[in-house]
Design a protein around this motif. Structure first.
Motif, PDB file in Angstrom:
ATOM      1  N   PRO A  20     -21.025  34.042 -36.059  1.00  0.00           N
ATOM      2  CA  PRO A  20     -21.826  34.714 -35.026  1.00  0.00           C
ATOM      3  C   PRO A  20     -21.286  34.474 -33.625  1.00  0.00           C
ATOM      4  CG  PRO A  20     -22.960  32.782 -35.849  1.00  0.00           C
ATOM      5  CD  PRO A  20     -21.770  32.974 -36.726  1.00  0.00           C
ATOM      6  N   ASP A  21     -20.360  33.518 -33.490  1.00  0.00           N
ATOM      7  CA  ASP A  21     -19.792  33.199 -32.181  1.00  0.00           C
ATOM      8  C   ASP A  21     -18.555  34.030 -31.852  1.00  0.00           C
ATOM      9  OD1 ASP A  21     -21.713  31.164 -31.813  1.00  0.00           O
ATOM     10  OD2 ASP A  21     -20.500  29.800 -33.013  1.00  0.00           O
ATOM     11  N   GLY A  22     -18.139  34.889 -32.786  1.00  0.00           N
ATOM     12  CA  GLY A  22     -16.980  35.731 -32.520  1.00  0.00           C
ATOM     13  C   GLY A  22     -15.883  35.521 -33.549  1.00  0.00           C
ATOM     14  N   PRO A  23     -14.761  36.223 -33.378  1.00  0.00           N
ATOM     15  CA  PRO A  23     -13.666  36.150 -34.355  1.00  0.00           C
ATOM     16  C   PRO A  23     -13.135  34.728 -34.519  1.00  0.00           C
ATOM     17  CG  PRO A  23     -13.332  37.974 -32.819  1.00  0.00           C
ATOM     18  CD  PRO A  23     -14.460  37.164 -32.277  1.00  0.00           C
ATOM     19  N   VAL A  24     -12.723  34.427 -35.760  1.00  0.00           N
ATOM     20  CA  VAL A  24     -12.127  33.128 -36.051  1.00  0.00           C
ATOM     21  C   VAL A  24     -10.676  33.346 -36.472  1.00  0.00           C
ATOM     22  CG1 VAL A  24     -14.299  32.063 -36.705  1.00  0.00           C
ATOM     23  CG2 VAL A  24     -12.951  33.237 -38.438  1.00  0.00           C
ATOM     24  N   SER A  25      -9.910  32.266 -36.471  1.00  0.00           N
ATOM     25  CA  SER A  25      -8.486  32.339 -36.809  1.00  0.00           C
ATOM     26  C   SER A  25      -8.292  32.832 -38.239  1.00  0.00           C
ATOM     27  CB  SER A  25      -7.825  30.973 -36.645  1.00  0.00           C
ATOM     28  OG  SER A  25      -6.510  30.986 -37.154  1.00  0.00           O
ATOM     29  N   PHE A  26      -7.284  33.690 -38.407  1.00  0.00           N
ATOM     30  CA  PHE A  26      -6.951  34.194 -39.738  1.00  0.00           C
ATOM     31  C   PHE A  26      -5.681  33.525 -40.257  1.00  0.00           C
ATOM     32  CE2 PHE A  26      -5.829  37.733 -42.742  1.00  0.00           C
ATOM     33  CZ  PHE A  26      -6.990  37.679 -43.480  1.00  0.00           C
ATOM     34  N   ASP A  27      -5.296  32.417 -39.628  1.00  0.00           N
ATOM     35  CA  ASP A  27      -4.087  31.692 -40.001  1.00  0.00           C
ATOM     36  C   ASP A  27      -4.406  30.772 -41.180  1.00  0.00           C
ATOM     37  OD1 ASP A  27      -1.857  30.052 -40.241  1.00  0.00           O
ATOM     38  OD2 ASP A  27      -1.517  29.960 -38.079  1.00  0.00           O
ATOM     39  N   MET A  28      -3.887  31.113 -42.371  1.00  0.00           N
ATOM     40  CA  MET A  28      -4.213  30.328 -43.557  1.00  0.00           C
ATOM     41  C   MET A  28      -3.585  28.947 -43.523  1.00  0.00           C
ATOM     42  SD  MET A  28      -6.472  31.450 -45.527  1.00  0.00           S
ATOM     43  CE  MET A  28      -6.185  30.299 -46.876  1.00  0.00           C
ATOM     44  N   ARG A  29      -2.530  28.739 -42.741  1.00  0.00           N
ATOM     45  CA  ARG A  29      -1.986  27.391 -42.631  1.00  0.00           C
ATOM     46  C   ARG A  29      -3.038  26.456 -42.042  1.00  0.00           C
ATOM     47  NH1 ARG A  29       3.053  28.810 -39.014  1.00  0.00           N
ATOM     48  NH2 ARG A  29       1.332  30.008 -38.084  1.00  0.00           N
ATOM     49  N   ILE A  30      -3.738  26.947 -41.005  1.00  0.00           N
ATOM     50  CA  ILE A  30      -4.821  26.164 -40.411  1.00  0.00           C
ATOM     51  C   ILE A  30      -5.974  26.039 -41.398  1.00  0.00           C
ATOM     52  CG2 ILE A  30      -6.537  26.108 -38.555  1.00  0.00           C
ATOM     53  CD1 ILE A  30      -4.485  27.610 -36.815  1.00  0.00           C
ATOM     54  N   GLY A  31      -6.293  27.153 -42.074  1.00  0.00           N
ATOM     55  CA  GLY A  31      -7.397  27.148 -43.022  1.00  0.00           C
ATOM     56  C   GLY A  31      -7.186  26.168 -44.162  1.00  0.00           C
ATOM     57  N   VAL A  32      -5.973  26.136 -44.722  1.00  0.00           N
ATOM     58  CA  VAL A  32      -5.697  25.222 -45.829  1.00  0.00           C
ATOM     59  C   VAL A  32      -5.733  23.774 -45.345  1.00  0.00           C
ATOM     60  CG1 VAL A  32      -3.926  24.476 -47.474  1.00  0.00           C
ATOM     61  CG2 VAL A  32      -4.426  26.911 -47.205  1.00  0.00           C
ATOM     62  N   ARG A  33      -5.220  23.521 -44.147  1.00  0.00           N
ATOM     63  CA  ARG A  33      -5.290  22.158 -43.606  1.00  0.00           C
ATOM     64  C   ARG A  33      -6.742  21.694 -43.477  1.00  0.00           C
ATOM     65  NH1 ARG A  33      -0.687  23.459 -40.304  1.00  0.00           N
ATOM     66  NH2 ARG A  33      -2.010  24.025 -38.527  1.00  0.00           N
ATOM     67  N   ARG A  34      -7.599  22.581 -43.004  1.00  0.00           N
ATOM     68  CA  ARG A  34      -9.017  22.224 -42.865  1.00  0.00           C
ATOM     69  C   ARG A  34      -9.656  21.951 -44.230  1.00  0.00           C
ATOM     70  NH1 ARG A  34     -10.494  26.925 -38.434  1.00  0.00           N
ATOM     71  NH2 ARG A  34      -9.832  25.779 -36.564  1.00  0.00           N
ATOM     72  N   LEU A  35      -9.329  22.794 -45.191  1.00  0.00           N
ATOM     73  CA  LEU A  35      -9.884  22.614 -46.532  1.00  0.00           C
ATOM     74  C   LEU A  35      -9.425  21.298 -47.150  1.00  0.00           C
ATOM     75  CD1 LEU A  35      -9.480  26.233 -47.932  1.00  0.00           C
ATOM     76  CD2 LEU A  35     -11.637  25.083 -47.426  1.00  0.00           C
ATOM     77  N   LEU A  36      -8.154  20.963 -46.981  1.00  0.00           N
ATOM     78  CA  LEU A  36      -7.644  19.705 -47.524  1.00  0.00           C
ATOM     79  C   LEU A  36      -8.232  18.495 -46.797  1.00  0.00           C
ATOM     80  CD1 LEU A  36      -3.931  20.698 -48.213  1.00  0.00           C
ATOM     81  CD2 LEU A  36      -5.725  20.227 -49.898  1.00  0.00           C
ATOM     82  N   GLN A  64     -11.322  18.464 -45.671  1.00  0.00           N
ATOM     83  CA  GLN A  64     -12.640  18.353 -46.295  1.00  0.00           C
ATOM     84  C   GLN A  64     -12.533  17.660 -47.652  1.00  0.00           C
ATOM     85  OE1 GLN A  64     -14.256  22.334 -46.398  1.00  0.00           O
ATOM     86  NE2 GLN A  64     -14.172  22.558 -44.170  1.00  0.00           N
ATOM     87  N   TYR A  65     -11.458  17.952 -48.369  1.00  0.00           N
ATOM     88  CA  TYR A  65     -11.223  17.302 -49.659  1.00  0.00           C
ATOM     89  C   TYR A  65     -11.046  15.792 -49.471  1.00  0.00           C
ATOM     90  CZ  TYR A  65      -9.135  16.643 -54.322  1.00  0.00           C
ATOM     91  OH  TYR A  65      -8.854  16.237 -55.598  1.00  0.00           O
ATOM     92  N   ARG A  66     -10.234  15.416 -48.485  1.00  0.00           N
ATOM     93  CA  ARG A  66     -10.028  13.999 -48.211  1.00  0.00           C
ATOM     94  C   ARG A  66     -11.326  13.325 -47.775  1.00  0.00           C
ATOM     95  NH1 ARG A  66      -4.938  16.026 -46.355  1.00  0.00           N
ATOM     96  NH2 ARG A  66      -5.786  16.479 -44.295  1.00  0.00           N
ATOM     97  N   ASP A  67     -12.155  14.069 -47.038  1.00  0.00           N
ATOM     98  CA  ASP A  67     -13.431  13.520 -46.556  1.00  0.00           C
ATOM     99  C   ASP A  67     -14.510  13.490 -47.633  1.00  0.00           C
ATOM    100  OD1 ASP A  67     -12.278  13.242 -44.073  1.00  0.00           O
ATOM    101  OD2 ASP A  67     -13.152  15.086 -43.250  1.00  0.00           O
ATOM    102  N   GLY A  68     -14.258  14.157 -48.766  1.00  0.00           N
ATOM    103  CA  GLY A  68     -15.235  14.185 -49.850  1.00  0.00           C
ATOM    104  C   GLY A  68     -16.343  15.189 -49.682  1.00  0.00           C
ATOM    105  N   VAL A  84     -20.677  19.508 -50.192  1.00  0.00           N
ATOM    106  CA  VAL A  84     -20.974  18.446 -51.148  1.00  0.00           C
ATOM    107  C   VAL A  84     -21.899  17.406 -50.503  1.00  0.00           C
ATOM    108  CG1 VAL A  84     -19.997  16.565 -52.520  1.00  0.00           C
ATOM    109  CG2 VAL A  84     -18.796  18.766 -52.380  1.00  0.00           C
ATOM    110  N   ALA A  85     -23.014  17.177 -51.153  1.00  0.00           N
ATOM    111  CA  ALA A  85     -23.979  16.164 -50.701  1.00  0.00           C
ATOM    112  C   ALA A  85     -24.088  15.093 -51.771  1.00  0.00           C
ATOM    113  CB  ALA A  85     -25.344  16.794 -50.452  1.00  0.00           C
ATOM    114  N   ARG A  86     -24.042  13.843 -51.348  1.00  0.00           N
ATOM    115  CA  ARG A  86     -24.153  12.725 -52.285  1.00  0.00           C
ATOM    116  C   ARG A  86     -25.564  12.135 -52.219  1.00  0.00           C
ATOM    117  NH1 ARG A  86     -20.184  12.764 -56.058  1.00  0.00           N
ATOM    118  NH2 ARG A  86     -18.209  13.413 -55.120  1.00  0.00           N
ATOM    119  N   GLY A  87     -25.728  10.995 -52.823  1.00  0.00           N
ATOM    120  CA  GLY A  87     -27.019  10.327 -52.788  1.00  0.00           C
ATOM    121  C   GLY A  87     -28.071  11.054 -53.593  1.00  0.00           C
TER     122      GLY A  87
END
Length: 209
Positions: free
Chosen positions: A44-60, A62-66, A88-91
């Protein structure tokens, strides 16, 4: 970072995304714009980056962060789309949500239901989560067929729930908990034991969506 082992069922496999997948994924997304745009999350804040290199880095990250597990879906070794276990929610909650997309040229080959089943089994057996949720736009008939096939249980209508294709959209919510599928989601589906009416949407919710 320990990477989960790939999962395979016939020609369909599910594995954690790699940084070198970014170029192939970006090409698929660009080549499938008209196919995917109606179902893509937007901001809702406007266009986001379509660069998958950035997208995959962010996803990985999140993976490292659990907080998520980013997968690619493959068919005969060729990337067919993405599936993300996110939020992902724990507890005491021990839950997550699944989102996915598949290229148009791979549609109709059973890739998405197979991958969703494998990802849910991973969440329950390896990640020790208790609940998996999928939220689907009422107009997305292909995705509704996925939860129908796998026997996900309908839980309700969520008003203006996710920003999709430029606006806040209603979604139907479906879920499974671990106790419902002791044999596994994939095994239950392959053996023809998934309940046929679990994902049925009440007429009142169909009317108001």
């Amino acid at each position: 970072m320990d990477v989960m082992a790939p999962q395979r069922h016939g020609p369909i496999s599910l594995r954690v995304v790699r940084q070198r997948d970014a170029r192939v994924l970006q090409n698929e997304l660009i080549g499938n714009r008209s196919w995917l745009r109606p179902w893509e999350a937007t901001s809702p804040d406007g266009p986001v980056s379509f660069d998958m290199r950035i997208g995959v880095r962010r996803l990985l990250q999140q993976y490292r962060d659990g907080t998520g597990v980013p997968f690619v879906m493959e068919y005969d070794g060729e990337i067919a789309g993405q599936l993300n276990v996110w939020g992902v929610a724990r507890g005491s909650l021990a839950s997550a949500t699944i989102g996915y997309w598949v290229s148009e040229r791979f549609a109709g080959r059973g890739i998405t239901p197979t991958a969703v089943a494998m990802a849910t089994d991973i969440a329950f057996r390896e990640m020790m989560l208790h609940r998996m949720e999928i939220c689907i736009r009422p107009e997305n008939h292909a995705s509704l067929r996925v939860v129908e096939k796998l026997g996900f249980r309908y839980e309700g209508l969520r008003r203006r729930y996710i920003h999709i294709n430029g606006d806040w959209r209603d979604h139907y919510a479906f879920a499974l908990v671990r106790e419902e599928v002791p044999e596994g989601v994939l095994t239950r589906w392959v053996e023809g034991r998934a309940p046929q009416d679990a994902a049925a949407i009440p007429p009142a919710d169909r009317l108001h969506a």
